[in-house]
Design an enzyme around this catalytic site. Structure first.
Site, PDB file in Angstrom:
ATOM      1  CG  ASN A 147      -2.399   0.740   1.179  1.00 32.12           C
ATOM      2  OD1 ASN A 147      -2.373   1.545  -0.022  1.00 32.12           O
ATOM      3  ND2 ASN A 147      -3.299   0.077   1.525  1.00 32.12           N
ATOM      4  CG  HIS A 195      22.688   4.256  13.410  1.00 31.51           C
ATOM      5  ND1 HIS A 195      23.528   4.491  12.559  1.00 31.51           N
ATOM      6  CD2 HIS A 195      21.332   4.789  13.049  1.00 31.51           C
ATOM      7  CE1 HIS A 195      22.981   5.210  11.455  1.00 31.51           C
ATOM      8  NE2 HIS A 195      21.662   5.506  11.874  1.00 31.51           N
ATOM      9  CB  ALA A 233      -3.060  -1.205  12.443  1.00 34.79           C
TER      10      ALA A 233
END
Length: 167
Positions: A60, A90, A137
């Protein structure tokens, strides 16, 4: 008449520009059949990283995949809006003085077949998501997900009343 033509041409070019996806190193990308995507798909493979995408995968809007080692996505996978996938972070810690801008720790990511990843999900390095899993979600995935499960973060919310001063 000429101004109208240029105006329509500019709108047309803007629409094309929005639909195009960005690939940083095309030789580092393997894509199966029937890849579909909406707006602003970014696939970035740096420092020898690779991205492998299976058949019938849908992305999407605003999906970003960043690989410095390996990101593998199976077939028949649905990926919602604004999903971010990073197989690195990192380097930092006692052996480093602060965050080092060009030093990374990496681990491959594997997403199985038939997985549905909801909107606003972030998938971090070293994760394997089993086939047919559903990622809810807004979830941050930082551990392996078993096949055939719904994976979601549990959040608790508190409503704190506002007490206004009366002057």
């Amino acid at each position: 008449m000429l101004n109208k033509f240029f105006s329509l041409f500019r709108v047309f070019m803007m629409k094309i520009k929005i639909l195009v996806f960005k690939v940083s190193h095309p030789h580092s990308l393997v894509v199966g059949q029937k890849l579909r995507f909406r707006k602003r798909l970014s696939l970035r493979a740096d420092a020898g990283g690779k991205i492998n995408i299976g058949d019938c995968v849908f992305f999407n809007n605003d999906v970003s995949i960043n690989a410095r080692e390996l990101v593998t996505i199976g077939s028949h996978v649905l990926i919602g809006e604004n999903v971010k996938i990073y197989d690195h972070n990192h380097a930092f810690g006692k052996n480093y003085e602060g965050v080092q801008p060009n030093t990374f720790k990496t681990a491959p990511i594997t997403i199985g077949d038939g997985v549905w990843i909801g909107s606003n999900v972030t998938i971090l390095k070293g994760v394997t998501i089993g086939s047919r899993a559903i990622i809810a979600a807004g979830t941050v995935v930082n551990q392996d997900v078993q096949p055939d499960v719904i994976y979601q973060e549990k959040r608790s919310f508190e409503q704190i009343p506002i007490h206004y001063r009366e002057d």
